[in-house]
Design a protein around this motif. Structure first.
Motif, PDB file in Angstrom:
ATOM      1  N   MET A  44      53.606 -60.920  -1.133  1.00 25.30           N
ATOM      2  CA  MET A  44      54.140 -60.526   0.159  1.00 25.30           C
ATOM      3  C   MET A  44      55.479 -61.260   0.366  1.00 25.30           C
ATOM      4  O   MET A  44      55.563 -62.466   0.208  1.00 25.30           O
ATOM      5  CB  MET A  44      53.132 -60.905   1.253  1.00 25.30           C
ATOM      6  N   SER A  45      56.522 -60.506   0.751  1.00 22.87           N
ATOM      7  CA  SER A  45      57.831 -61.110   0.976  1.00 22.87           C
ATOM      8  C   SER A  45      57.842 -61.868   2.301  1.00 22.87           C
ATOM      9  O   SER A  45      56.944 -61.697   3.141  1.00 22.87           O
ATOM     10  CB  SER A  45      58.916 -60.024   1.002  1.00 22.87           C
ATOM     11  N   GLN A  46      58.859 -62.679   2.476  1.00 23.11           N
ATOM     12  CA  GLN A  46      58.972 -63.431   3.734  1.00 23.11           C
ATOM     13  C   GLN A  46      59.119 -62.480   4.912  1.00 23.11           C
ATOM     14  O   GLN A  46      58.566 -62.725   5.981  1.00 23.11           O
ATOM     15  CB  GLN A  46      60.167 -64.374   3.666  1.00 23.11           C
ATOM     16  N   GLU A  47      59.849 -61.387   4.697  1.00 23.66           N
ATOM     17  CA  GLU A  47      60.032 -60.416   5.763  1.00 23.66           C
ATOM     18  C   GLU A  47      58.709 -59.763   6.151  1.00 23.66           C
ATOM     19  O   GLU A  47      58.394 -59.616   7.338  1.00 23.66           O
ATOM     20  CB  GLU A  47      61.027 -59.342   5.315  1.00 23.66           C
ATOM     21  N   GLU A  48      57.922 -59.406   5.145  1.00 26.10           N
ATOM     22  CA  GLU A  48      56.614 -58.798   5.417  1.00 26.10           C
ATOM     23  C   GLU A  48      55.682 -59.789   6.111  1.00 26.10           C
ATOM     24  O   GLU A  48      54.937 -59.434   7.022  1.00 26.10           O
ATOM     25  CB  GLU A  48      55.984 -58.305   4.113  1.00 26.10           C
ATOM     26  N   ALA A  49      55.728 -61.040   5.684  1.00 29.48           N
ATOM     27  CA  ALA A  49      54.889 -62.071   6.300  1.00 29.48           C
ATOM     28  C   ALA A  49      55.283 -62.284   7.761  1.00 29.48           C
ATOM     29  O   ALA A  49      54.427 -62.427   8.635  1.00 29.48           O
ATOM     30  CB  ALA A  49      55.012 -63.378   5.518  1.00 29.48           C
ATOM     31  N   ALA A  50      56.582 -62.284   8.018  1.00 27.83           N
ATOM     32  CA  ALA A  50      57.051 -62.448   9.394  1.00 27.83           C
ATOM     33  C   ALA A  50      56.605 -61.272  10.253  1.00 27.83           C
ATOM     34  O   ALA A  50      56.163 -61.450  11.394  1.00 27.83           O
ATOM     35  CB  ALA A  50      58.573 -62.574   9.420  1.00 27.83           C
ATOM     36  N   ARG A  51      56.697 -60.081   9.703  1.00 30.81           N
ATOM     37  CA  ARG A  51      56.259 -58.893  10.432  1.00 30.81           C
ATOM     38  C   ARG A  51      54.757 -58.972  10.729  1.00 30.81           C
ATOM     39  O   ARG A  51      54.311 -58.594  11.815  1.00 30.81           O
ATOM     40  CB  ARG A  51      56.598 -57.644   9.621  1.00 30.81           C
ATOM     41  N   ALA A  52      54.007 -59.460   9.760  1.00 36.85           N
ATOM     42  CA  ALA A  52      52.554 -59.590   9.938  1.00 36.85           C
ATOM     43  C   ALA A  52      52.228 -60.575  11.065  1.00 36.85           C
ATOM     44  O   ALA A  52      51.209 -60.435  11.746  1.00 36.85           O
ATOM     45  CB  ALA A  52      51.904 -60.033   8.635  1.00 36.85           C
ATOM     46  N   ARG A  53      53.104 -61.559  11.269  1.00 34.15           N
ATOM     47  CA  ARG A  53      52.898 -62.540  12.351  1.00 34.15           C
ATOM     48  C   ARG A  53      53.430 -62.020  13.685  1.00 34.15           C
ATOM     49  O   ARG A  53      53.428 -62.734  14.679  1.00 34.15           O
ATOM     50  CB  ARG A  53      53.593 -63.856  12.007  1.00 34.15           C
ATOM     51  N   GLY A  54      53.934 -60.780  13.692  1.00 36.54           N
ATOM     52  CA  GLY A  54      54.425 -60.210  14.942  1.00 36.54           C
ATOM     53  C   GLY A  54      55.913 -60.375  15.169  1.00 36.54           C
ATOM     54  O   GLY A  54      56.421 -60.048  16.239  1.00 36.54           O
ATOM     55  N   ARG A  55      56.622 -60.907  14.196  1.00 35.92           N
ATOM     56  CA  ARG A  55      58.075 -61.075  14.322  1.00 35.92           C
ATOM     57  C   ARG A  55      58.767 -59.773  13.925  1.00 35.92           C
ATOM     58  O   ARG A  55      58.434 -59.166  12.923  1.00 35.92           O
ATOM     59  CB  ARG A  55      58.559 -62.177  13.391  1.00 35.92           C
TER      60      ARG A  55
END
Length: 152
Positions: free
Chosen positions: A1-12
């Motif tokens: 999982m990319s940093q962007e995807e991880a951030a999106r998963a956290r609601g960012r």
């Protein structure tokens, strides 16, 4: 999982937050019709860069719209000859962007007439150098380019 995807998963979502709040853009739009104020002076007053205003007020990027705004300004009401010259340089820039070299040249000549020292700027030299492509159609453009330092 990319940093962007991880951030999106956290609601960012989104990227960098905008500098210009809606109130700042509204205030800038209110100040724009004042002939004594430039984009730079408005930006400085509001604590943002001129680029921020250009990015958030699309009318400022549209050369045709800029010419329409310029037509409403009484140049005699501008407080100094330097401000009048800056007005004419801005008008020339809009005509240059619009692809109207003859009108651009007339604007630059008006700026030179208002305050000759103001046409020694880099932006004017750049426009004058560009106008050299039309030197046969624009009598005197070569001499103007020489005066402003566009010809080495």
């Amino acid at each position: 999982m990319s940093q962007e995807e991880a951030a999106r998963a956290r609601g960012r979502v989104g990227g960098r937050p905008t500098v210009a709040a809606e109130e700042i853009i509204r205030a800038a739009r209110d100040l724009l019709p004042d002939p004594g104020r430039s984009i730079t002076s408005i930006a400085k007053l509001l604590g943002v860069s001129p680029g921020t205003l250009y990015n958030h007020i699309p009318d400022l990027r549209d050369a045709g719209q800029a010419i329409e705004h310029a037509r409403r300004i009484d140049t005699a009401a501008l407080p100094t000859s330097e401000r009048q010259a800056r007005y004419w340089i801005d008008v020339a820039r809009a005509f240059d962007q619009w692809g109207k070299p003859d009108r651009c040249y007339r604007g630059l000549l008006a700026a030179e007439h208002a305050a000759p020292q103001e046409v020694r700027r880099g932006s004017v030299r750049t426009m004058a150098a560009g106008l050299m492509r039309h030197d046969r159609a624009l009598p005197g453009v070569r001499a103007f380019a020489q005066r402003v330092g566009a010809l080495a």
